[in-house]
Design a protein around this motif. Structure first.
Motif, PDB file in Angstrom:
ATOM      1  N   SER A  48      22.788  52.654  39.681  1.00 47.29           N
ATOM      2  CA  SER A  48      23.389  52.943  40.987  1.00 47.29           C
ATOM      3  C   SER A  48      22.409  52.768  42.142  1.00 47.29           C
ATOM      4  N   LYS A  49      21.124  52.904  41.892  1.00 50.37           N
ATOM      5  CA  LYS A  49      20.127  52.751  42.948  1.00 50.37           C
ATOM      6  C   LYS A  49      19.597  51.319  43.023  1.00 50.37           C
ATOM      7  N   ASP A  50      20.110  50.455  42.164  1.00 52.99           N
ATOM      8  CA  ASP A  50      19.676  49.063  42.109  1.00 52.99           C
ATOM      9  C   ASP A  50      20.871  48.158  42.399  1.00 52.99           C
ATOM     10  N   SER A  51      20.646  46.858  42.383  1.00 48.46           N
ATOM     11  CA  SER A  51      21.714  45.892  42.607  1.00 48.46           C
ATOM     12  C   SER A  51      22.092  45.249  41.281  1.00 48.46           C
ATOM     13  N   VAL A  52      23.374  45.287  40.968  1.00 48.19           N
ATOM     14  CA  VAL A  52      23.900  44.660  39.758  1.00 48.19           C
ATOM     15  C   VAL A  52      24.663  43.422  40.196  1.00 48.19           C
ATOM     16  N   VAL A  53      24.182  42.262  39.761  1.00 48.95           N
ATOM     17  CA  VAL A  53      24.808  40.998  40.136  1.00 48.95           C
ATOM     18  C   VAL A  53      25.493  40.438  38.894  1.00 48.95           C
ATOM     19  N   ASP A  54      26.815  40.545  38.894  1.00 50.33           N
ATOM     20  CA  ASP A  54      27.615  40.085  37.763  1.00 50.33           C
ATOM     21  C   ASP A  54      28.191  38.731  38.124  1.00 50.33           C
ATOM     22  N   GLN A  55      27.661  37.684  37.494  1.00 49.41           N
ATOM     23  CA  GLN A  55      28.105  36.325  37.796  1.00 49.41           C
ATOM     24  C   GLN A  55      29.323  35.923  36.965  1.00 49.41           C
ATOM     25  N   ASN A  56      29.800  36.847  36.133  1.00 50.70           N
ATOM     26  CA  ASN A  56      30.938  36.551  35.270  1.00 50.70           C
ATOM     27  C   ASN A  56      32.239  36.714  36.040  1.00 50.70           C
ATOM     28  N   SER A  57      32.867  35.597  36.349  1.00 44.17           N
ATOM     29  CA  SER A  57      34.166  35.637  37.010  1.00 44.17           C
ATOM     30  C   SER A  57      34.917  34.367  36.658  1.00 44.17           C
ATOM     31  N   GLY A  58      36.211  34.444  36.716  1.00 45.06           N
ATOM     32  CA  GLY A  58      37.034  33.276  36.436  1.00 45.06           C
ATOM     33  C   GLY A  58      36.779  32.706  35.052  1.00 45.06           C
ATOM     34  N   LEU A  59      36.598  31.398  34.971  1.00 51.22           N
ATOM     35  CA  LEU A  59      36.382  30.709  33.706  1.00 51.22           C
ATOM     36  C   LEU A  59      35.110  31.194  33.023  1.00 51.22           C
ATOM     37  N   SER A  60      34.055  31.430  33.801  1.00 49.33           N
ATOM     38  CA  SER A  60      32.801  31.863  33.189  1.00 49.33           C
ATOM     39  C   SER A  60      32.952  33.231  32.534  1.00 49.33           C
ATOM     40  N   GLU A  61      33.867  34.071  33.035  1.00 47.61           N
ATOM     41  CA  GLU A  61      34.097  35.370  32.408  1.00 47.61           C
ATOM     42  C   GLU A  61      34.730  35.173  31.032  1.00 47.61           C
ATOM     43  N   GLU A  62      35.683  34.242  30.938  1.00 52.01           N
ATOM     44  CA  GLU A  62      36.318  33.953  29.651  1.00 52.01           C
ATOM     45  C   GLU A  62      35.301  33.457  28.635  1.00 52.01           C
ATOM     46  N   LEU A  63      34.385  32.615  29.087  1.00 55.11           N
ATOM     47  CA  LEU A  63      33.403  32.012  28.194  1.00 55.11           C
ATOM     48  C   LEU A  63      32.140  32.855  28.043  1.00 55.11           C
ATOM     49  N   ASN A  64      31.961  33.844  28.913  1.00 55.86           N
ATOM     50  CA  ASN A  64      30.751  34.670  28.933  1.00 55.86           C
ATOM     51  C   ASN A  64      29.488  33.826  28.969  1.00 55.86           C
ATOM     52  N   VAL A  65      29.436  32.901  29.900  1.00 54.80           N
ATOM     53  CA  VAL A  65      28.285  32.006  29.973  1.00 54.80           C
ATOM     54  C   VAL A  65      27.229  32.465  30.969  1.00 54.80           C
ATOM     55  N   ASN A  66      27.549  33.417  31.804  1.00 55.11           N
ATOM     56  CA  ASN A  66      26.597  33.850  32.819  1.00 55.11           C
ATOM     57  C   ASN A  66      26.072  35.243  32.531  1.00 55.11           C
ATOM     58  N   ALA A  67      24.834  35.441  32.870  1.00 55.11           N
ATOM     59  CA  ALA A  67      24.186  36.730  32.667  1.00 55.11           C
ATOM     60  C   ALA A  67      24.513  37.676  33.818  1.00 55.11           C
ATOM     61  N   LYS A  85      30.210  38.186  23.589  1.00 53.64           N
ATOM     62  CA  LYS A  85      31.264  37.219  23.883  1.00 53.64           C
ATOM     63  C   LYS A  85      32.627  37.705  23.420  1.00 53.64           C
ATOM     64  N   GLU A  86      32.618  38.542  22.400  1.00 51.68           N
ATOM     65  CA  GLU A  86      33.897  38.987  21.838  1.00 51.68           C
ATOM     66  C   GLU A  86      33.962  40.500  21.804  1.00 51.68           C
ATOM     67  N   GLY A  87      35.175  40.979  21.662  1.00 46.79           N
ATOM     68  CA  GLY A  87      35.370  42.409  21.529  1.00 46.79           C
ATOM     69  C   GLY A  87      35.630  43.072  22.858  1.00 46.79           C
TER      70      GLY A  87
END
Length: 181
Positions: A48-67, A85-87
């Motif tokens: 909460s005191k840091d920045s969380v940058v979630d690049q997973n969106s759209g197609l990349s979220e389905e494929l889980n290709v981004n950290a 990637k699963e579960g």
């Protein structure tokens, strides 16, 4: 009422653990406040005191290709997280350490050398890659990458040569420090 108290207790424990000395401790089951059971949905609360940058969106979220990257307020990167990637719910599969404050109980961090690693842990295996070698330490679910430029003479340029622990210089520096669950 009991459920609300339980949730408040869990939240206070989580926030306390983020601010304690354990915030940068690495064990076989933990990296700072993260465990192998930490859900991706909990990251914004844990950091909460840091920045969380979630690049997973759209197609990349389905494929889980981004950290998912964790940055300290002020801009320095702390961690890079790769979700499963699963579960469902999604948990953390691998963690790349970017900040030398993250240290194992035996004192190993990004500033350590190969000798430091072998003095603290038993090397499980060594994998030889084209431009680097990977040292696995199963005891803490970690692997360390050392650049081939750290190797002596022939091993530095012979991409087919298998490298053993005896051939790695004691002062070889860690390039990458990863935890994999």
């Amino acid at each position: 009422m009991k459920r609300i108290l339980f949730i408040a207790l869990i939240a206070s424990i989580s926030l306390t653990s983020c601010n304690s000395d354990n915030a940068f401790t690495i064990t076989a089951d933990q990296v700072g406040p993260l465990t192998k059971d930490t859900q991706v949905s909990e990251l914004k609360t844990l950091f909460s005191k840091d920045s969380v940058v979630d690049q997973n969106s759209g197609l990349s979220e389905e494929l889980n290709v981004n950290a998912i990257e964790i940055y300290e307020k002020g801009g320095e990167q702390l961690l890079s997280l790769m979700p499963t990637k699963e579960g469902s719910p999604k948990t953390i599969k691998t963690i790349q350490i970017f900040d030398a404050r993250y240290t194992t109980e035996e004192g190993i961090n990004l500033n350590s050398t190969f000798k430091d690693i072998t003095d603290a842990y038993e090397v499980s295996r060594v994998e030889t890659l084209i431009s680097s070698i990977v040292i696995f330490v199963d005891e803490i679910n970690a692997y360390f990458t050392i650049d081939r430029d750290e190797l002596p003479g022939e091993l530095k340029f012979n991409m087919d040569a298998k490298v053993s622990t005896a051939e790695i210089p004691s002062d070889a520096k860690i390039k990458y420090f990863m935890i994999g669950w």
